[in-house]
Design an enzyme around this catalytic site. Structure first.
Site, PDB file in Angstrom:
ATOM      1  N   HIS A 163      -6.825  -7.807  10.134  1.00  0.00           N
ATOM      2  CA  HIS A 163      -6.469  -9.050  10.810  1.00  0.00           C
ATOM      3  C   HIS A 163      -6.271  -8.816  12.306  1.00  0.00           C
ATOM      4  O   HIS A 163      -6.678  -9.623  13.139  1.00  0.00           O
ATOM      5  CB  HIS A 163      -5.189  -9.622  10.173  1.00  0.00           C
ATOM      6  CG  HIS A 163      -4.908 -11.039  10.553  1.00  0.00           C
ATOM      7  ND1 HIS A 163      -3.746 -11.684  10.204  1.00  0.00           N
ATOM      8  CD2 HIS A 163      -5.622 -11.942  11.266  1.00  0.00           C
ATOM      9  CE1 HIS A 163      -3.771 -12.909  10.678  1.00  0.00           C
ATOM     10  NE2 HIS A 163      -4.901 -13.100  11.328  1.00  0.00           N
ATOM     11  N   ASP A 173      -1.648  -6.430  11.777  1.00  0.00           N
ATOM     12  CA  ASP A 173      -1.876  -5.968  10.412  1.00  0.00           C
ATOM     13  C   ASP A 173      -3.359  -5.657  10.155  1.00  0.00           C
ATOM     14  O   ASP A 173      -4.214  -6.295  10.767  1.00  0.00           O
ATOM     15  CB  ASP A 173      -1.337  -6.989   9.389  1.00  0.00           C
ATOM     16  CG  ASP A 173      -1.918  -8.389   9.554  1.00  0.00           C
ATOM     17  OD1 ASP A 173      -2.113  -8.832  10.698  1.00  0.00           O
ATOM     18  OD2 ASP A 173      -2.173  -9.038   8.526  1.00  0.00           O
ATOM     19  N   HIS A 179      -5.023  -7.860   5.327  1.00  0.00           N
ATOM     20  CA  HIS A 179      -3.721  -8.198   5.910  1.00  0.00           C
ATOM     21  C   HIS A 179      -2.613  -7.452   5.177  1.00  0.00           C
ATOM     22  O   HIS A 179      -2.805  -6.952   4.079  1.00  0.00           O
ATOM     23  CB  HIS A 179      -3.404  -9.694   5.718  1.00  0.00           C
ATOM     24  CG  HIS A 179      -4.456 -10.643   6.161  1.00  0.00           C
ATOM     25  ND1 HIS A 179      -4.316 -11.442   7.273  1.00  0.00           N
ATOM     26  CD2 HIS A 179      -5.658 -10.979   5.615  1.00  0.00           C
ATOM     27  CE1 HIS A 179      -5.389 -12.218   7.405  1.00  0.00           C
ATOM     28  NE2 HIS A 179      -6.215 -11.951   6.409  1.00  0.00           N
ATOM     29  N   TYR A 180      -1.434  -7.447   5.781  1.00  0.00           N
ATOM     30  CA  TYR A 180      -0.222  -7.221   5.003  1.00  0.00           C
ATOM     31  C   TYR A 180       0.689  -8.421   5.191  1.00  0.00           C
ATOM     32  O   TYR A 180       0.580  -9.172   6.165  1.00  0.00           O
ATOM     33  CB  TYR A 180       0.473  -5.906   5.326  1.00  0.00           C
ATOM     34  CG  TYR A 180       0.942  -5.668   6.734  1.00  0.00           C
ATOM     35  CD1 TYR A 180       1.793  -6.556   7.389  1.00  0.00           C
ATOM     36  CD2 TYR A 180       0.577  -4.515   7.409  1.00  0.00           C
ATOM     37  CE1 TYR A 180       2.240  -6.318   8.672  1.00  0.00           C
ATOM     38  CE2 TYR A 180       1.023  -4.267   8.703  1.00  0.00           C
ATOM     39  CZ  TYR A 180       1.855  -5.175   9.322  1.00  0.00           C
ATOM     40  OH  TYR A 180       2.297  -4.940  10.595  1.00  0.00           O
ATOM     41  N   THR A 181       1.593  -8.580   4.200  1.00  0.00           N
ATOM     42  CA  THR A 181       2.346  -9.836   4.131  1.00  0.00           C
ATOM     43  C   THR A 181       3.622  -9.838   4.960  1.00  0.00           C
ATOM     44  O   THR A 181       4.130 -10.901   5.297  1.00  0.00           O
ATOM     45  CB  THR A 181       2.759 -10.110   2.672  1.00  0.00           C
ATOM     46  OG1 THR A 181       3.535  -9.001   2.204  1.00  0.00           O
ATOM     47  CG2 THR A 181       1.540 -10.326   1.788  1.00  0.00           C
ATOM     48  N   GLU A 183      -4.424 -10.195   1.082  1.00  0.00           N
ATOM     49  CA  GLU A 183      -3.071  -9.920   1.559  1.00  0.00           C
ATOM     50  C   GLU A 183      -2.467  -8.801   0.706  1.00  0.00           C
ATOM     51  O   GLU A 183      -2.384  -8.924  -0.523  1.00  0.00           O
ATOM     52  CB  GLU A 183      -2.191 -11.168   1.444  1.00  0.00           C
ATOM     53  CG  GLU A 183      -2.493 -12.249   2.468  1.00  0.00           C
ATOM     54  CD  GLU A 183      -1.807 -12.016   3.818  1.00  0.00           C
ATOM     55  OE1 GLU A 183      -1.140 -10.980   3.983  1.00  0.00           O
ATOM     56  OE2 GLU A 183      -1.971 -12.888   4.694  1.00  0.00           O
TER      57      GLU A 183
HETATM   58 ZN   LIG Z   1      -2.621 -11.099   8.580  1.00  0.00          ZN
END
Ligand SMILES: [Zn+2]
Length: 352
Positions: free
Chosen positions: A205, A215, A93-95, A157
């Site tokens: 994700h 993401d 993921h990225y936040t 993340e």
């Molecule tokens: Zn995510």
């Protein structure tokens, strides 16, 4: 003893297994247990079963015993061969949020991740959830029939803004700093090795939740991960180009929407086979393009996306990527007989 054990009140102690019958001796070496072991051994031998030296060594060697709150000993000296990790997937993921906000959100709300990779010049890694516990990072998610992947995945993340909005309101995705990727790769390798996660189960994700997420987006270096052998081999360029040319040359134009939906489902996506170029299909195709054709991810079918899908779904393991032979020249077809129009030709594909 894991943290689960601590929470449930289990008590553990180690012993040498060879030093008498005092109060600190584990249950596996008390007189009754020794008698039972000899009885079982005799029974098994009587059944004609062969006991390996490993079993015998375990029976005579040290052991770990836990005790339930009710005082019943749990002897853990034997280990089954038939077992594996509950972790089947790794989801990246990225936040969007910056580091302080990301930590706050991921520790104080109903969302979490096992690891947070910071965006500092020298990136750090926070572990927020032990790997044996479920983190709440993927929400509604699916891949190849597996659903609700929080239960079977590790979530990472990456602190990253994701994108900025351009002058025309479009999303402009931002690159990942090299230092962050350099820190991510050994973390991923370690997790994958310990849980024996298959390369094709290292996913973004957006891939497992394409109706809601994008993401880690089109700037994530999936190709590098592939070249490093972490994720499956990148689609062979020669095969993709040849297949793309076939698709472009076929009389009916592109493969139809049901073909795309079938191919996307085969690849792993949860997609409804509606036969329509609807929003859910465009979301899925956009996520596919973000990973494998990041130069354009409009979610619309095209020959290159079709070729990428075909090659990914029809790998040729063990075969070198050779140029495809030219098709033999065909004699001029005879004049067609007068009859009703035949159905459109099947989608041409290269042999797998
Ligand atoms: Zn995510």
């Amino acid at each position: 003893m894991g943290e689960d054990g601590a929470r449930q009140g289990l008590r553990a102690r180690r012993c040498s297994g060879r030093s008498g019958f005092g109060p600190d001796t584990c249950a596996c070496m008390d007189r009754d247990a020794g008698t039972r072991r000899r009885q079982v051994l005799g029974h098994l031998l009587g059944q004609g079963l062969a006991l390996g030296s490993a079993w015998a060594a375990a029976a005579l060697g040290g052991c770990t015993t836990t005790t339930t709150p009710g005082g019943v000993p749990i002897d853990t000296r034997h280990t089954s061969r038939g077992q594996d990790s509950r972790v089947l997937f790794l989801v990246i993921h990225y936040t969007v949020a910056d580091l302080p906000m990301a930590i706050k959100i991921l520790t104080e709300n109903e969302v979490s991740a096992h690891y947070v990779l910071t965006d500092e010049p020298a990136p750090r890694i926070f572990r927020l959830v032990p790997e044996e516990r479920r983190a709440w990072h993927s929400g509604p998610s699916a891949w190849k029939g597996h659903r609700l992947l929080n239960a079977s995945s590790i979530g990472i993340e990456i602190v990253h803004r994701g994108f900025r909005i351009g002058p025309d309101g479009e999303r402009i995705y931002l690159p990942f700093p090299q230092a962050q990727i350099d820190a991510l790769i050994p973390l991923v390798k370690d997790i994958v090795a310990r849980h024996e996660i298959r390369p094709e189960r290292i996913l973004g994700h957006g891939e497992v939740s394409p109706q809601f997420k994008q993401d880690p987006g089109p700037t994530f270096p999936w190709r590098l991960f592939s070249e490093l052998g972490i994720t499956p081999p990148w689609p062979d360029a020669i095969r993709v180009t040849a297949q793309q040319a076939l698709f472009e040359a076929q009389p009916g134009g592109l493969p139809d929407v049901p073909w795309f939906q079938e191919m996307l489902a085969q690849h792993g996506y949860a997609i409804e086979k509606t036969g329509q170029l609807d929003t859910q299909m465009r979301n899925v195709l956009m996520n596919f393009q973000m990973r494998y054709r990041p130069a354009r991810y409009d979610g619309l079918p095209d020959a290159e996306s079709a070729a990428l899908l075909w090659v990914l779904n029809n790998p040729m393991p063990g075969l070198p990527a050779l140029p495809l032979p030219a098709p033999p020249a065909l004699p001029a077809p005879p004049a067609p007989p007068a009859r009703p129009a035949s159905p459109p030709p099947a989608v041409p594909v290269l042999p797998a």
